[in-house]
Write an enzyme that holds these catalytic residues in place. Structure first.
Site, PDB file in Angstrom:
ATOM      1  N   GLU A 132     -46.114  19.298 -25.187  1.00 65.54           N
ATOM      2  CA  GLU A 132     -46.711  20.465 -25.898  1.00 65.54           C
ATOM      3  C   GLU A 132     -45.881  21.515 -25.842  1.00 65.54           C
ATOM      4  O   GLU A 132     -44.964  21.423 -25.045  1.00 65.54           O
ATOM      5  CB  GLU A 132     -48.392  20.900 -25.222  1.00 65.54           C
ATOM      6  N   ARG A 274      -3.411   3.609 -32.290  1.00 67.03           N
ATOM      7  CA  ARG A 274      -2.834   4.980 -32.706  1.00 67.03           C
ATOM      8  C   ARG A 274      -1.368   5.186 -31.873  1.00 67.03           C
ATOM      9  O   ARG A 274      -1.614   5.035 -30.695  1.00 67.03           O
ATOM     10  CB  ARG A 274      -3.900   6.125 -32.258  1.00 67.03           C
ATOM     11  N   GLY A 346      -8.753  12.283 -30.521  1.00 67.61           N
ATOM     12  CA  GLY A 346      -8.133  13.758 -31.016  1.00 67.61           C
ATOM     13  C   GLY A 346      -8.751  14.373 -31.997  1.00 67.61           C
ATOM     14  O   GLY A 346     -10.139  14.241 -32.057  1.00 67.61           O
ATOM     15  N   GLY A 347      -8.209  14.748 -33.113  1.00 66.11           N
ATOM     16  CA  GLY A 347      -8.805  15.590 -34.347  1.00 66.11           C
ATOM     17  C   GLY A 347      -9.696  14.530 -34.905  1.00 66.11           C
ATOM     18  O   GLY A 347     -10.784  14.856 -35.373  1.00 66.11           O
ATOM     19  N   GLU A 370     -38.001  11.948 -21.915  1.00 68.00           N
ATOM     20  CA  GLU A 370     -38.695  11.177 -21.046  1.00 68.00           C
ATOM     21  C   GLU A 370     -38.240  11.660 -19.520  1.00 68.00           C
ATOM     22  O   GLU A 370     -38.248  10.648 -18.696  1.00 68.00           O
ATOM     23  CB  GLU A 370     -38.398   9.812 -21.097  1.00 68.00           C
TER      24      GLU A 370
END
Ligand SMILES: Cc1cc2nc3c(=O)[nH]c(=O)nc-3n(C[C@H](O)[C@H](O)[C@H](O)COP(=O)(O)OP(=O)(O)OC[C@H]3O[C@@H](n4cnc5c(N)ncnc54)[C@H](O)[C@@H]3O)c2cc1C
Length: 396
Positions: A132, A274, A346-347, A370
């Protein structure tokens, strides 16, 4: 003398079969939808139906009530596999379990027959309503939602917030105060159907992550609940709620391990492709150390999770401790590993065109719901040092 053939481990075979099916479904149907589910922020009914058709919503429910009768270990492995690709979709399985657990734990045969069979088949969707606005971590101390008995009916009044799937659920297990003078022992649990008069869905939250899993306010306005839908006896609600968390926290730990595992797999593959400074970035020792730590963290969290799941299967006396440790470790690992995965990309890691930023946003919730990580630590520490009560004047 006849040679006795070794007994086939049918349970392990069944688990392997289920996981094969899940991996295929995830690769073909869930993973390609994950970014769209996040972007649209809508409950993916197609995924819910897919899981229902493949019997993934009632894995640990007893066969007697329409479930697969599988182990808890199998269940957490399934949640993990789905969460690797889509954390929102993994909640469809985990919250079906969460919402059904009060009935599994405290339901009568009649209640189980009526509700568990429909939850196991996916005909019904479930939710669990404890929190609540004034009572989150301190769930028992500040609960305001009231249930008053009038003849054969309980009348529920109050508002629950943060209820996962509350707006798509057919059945919600709701906790409310029946006797305000008794504190935690004055809370009771009820099975509430969405069709009961006075059941209303309020605000739908806009969230950082798990955006395909709706989180809503539920408003009970003189909601009429048949007395036969009381779970256990009056006053047993909080005990039921805590027993549920013992078995549902490993489900969240599974979600966390899955998210972390998915992010690690993606980052490791990216690091091999990469190129920077003339070679794959994965050949830079700085990134190798990061990847090695990520892998070690994921495996450590997974081992803790599987042990907690085994404890659930055995109904071991220390489930509470293991469930809390699994959730604590896995949630923290998910946050750290997904953050590092974004770093490795990275970016590109920061772009919505790559999944790691979504995984990082999704990971955060596993440290909150939880029971927050602070609450897990309290639960764990209490098993070591107990719970101190100030001496009364009579005993001092
Ligand atoms: C997306 C989402 C889905 C959810 N789904 C459900 C659901 O389906 N059903 C449901 O009933 N609830 C659900 N919740 C509620 C969730 O379980 C609560 O948000 C959570 O338990 C924390 O309660 P709180 O938000 O009131 O935080 P608070 O209790 O106000 O805590 C605030 C901060 O204080 C810290 N804190 C509190 N007490 C202590 C203490 N004693 N010691 C140290 N630190 C403490 C907490 O760790 C936290 O960092 C959901 C929440 C979210 C965000």
């Amino acid at each position: 003398m006849a040679i006795v053939a070794p007994t086939l481990d049918t349970h392990a075979e069944e688990e392997a079969m289920i996981l094969d099916v899940v991996r295929q479904l995830v690769a073909e149907k869930v993973e390609p939808r994950a970014a769209e589910i996040d972007e649209k922020g809508e409950f993916p009914w197609d995924v819910q139906r897919l899981f229902a058709e493949n019997d993934l919503l009632g894995i640990p429910f007893p066969a007697e009530y329409g479930g697969v009768g599988g182990s808890f270990l199998t269940y957490v492995k399934v949640v993990e596999e789905v969460a690797k690709a889509c954390a929102s979709s993994s909640l469809i399985i985990a919250v079906q379990e969460l919402g059904a657990l009060p009935i599994l734990i405290a339901g009568t045969h009649k209640q189980k027959e009526k509700y568990l069979t429909k939850l196991a088949s996916g005909e019904y969707t479930a939710a669990y309503a404890l929190t609540e606005s004034g009572s989150g971590s301190d769930a028992a101390g500040s609960m305001r939602c009231r249930a008053e008995r009038r003849g054969d009916t309980y009348v529920l009044n109050g508002t629950k917030i943060w209820i996962t799937q509350g707006n798509v659920a057919d059945v919600v297990c709701v906790f409310a105060v029946t006797d305000p003078s008794k504190g935690a022992n004055g809370i009771s649990a009820f099975i509430v159907e969405k069709t009961f008069p006075g059941f209303n869905v309020g605000k739908v939250e806009k969230k950082m992550g798990i955006r395909g899993s709706p989180t809503v306010e539920l408003v009970f306005d003189h909601c009429q609940v048949p007395a036969e839908n009381l779970l256990g006896a009056e006053g047993e609600g909080f005990k039921i709620a805590m027993k549920v968390l013992d078995k549902s926290r490993p489900g969240i730990a599974a979600q966390a391990v899955g998210i972390a595992g998915g992010a690690l797999d993606y980052a490791a593959k990216y690091a091999q492709e990469r190129i920077a400074f003339g070679k794959p970035i994965g050949q830079q020792q700085g990134l190798q150390f990061m990847l090695a730590d990520m892998k070690t963290d994921v495996e450590a969290a997974r081992l803790l999770l599987y042990e907690a799941a085994r404890k659930c299967d055995q109904n071991a006396p220390d489930i509470t401790l293991w469930a809390a440790m699994a959730k604590l470790k896995a949630g923290d690992v998910a946050m750290r590993v997904t953050t590092d995965a974004v770093q490795i990309l990275g970016g590109f890691g920061y772009s919505v065109e790559y999944p790691t930023e979504r995984m990082m946003r999704d990971a955060k919730i596993t440290q909150i719901y939880e029971g927050t990580q602070q609450i897990q630590r309290l639960v764990i520490a209490r098993t070591l040092v107990g719970r101190w009560k100030p001496p009364t004047s009579a005993s001092s």
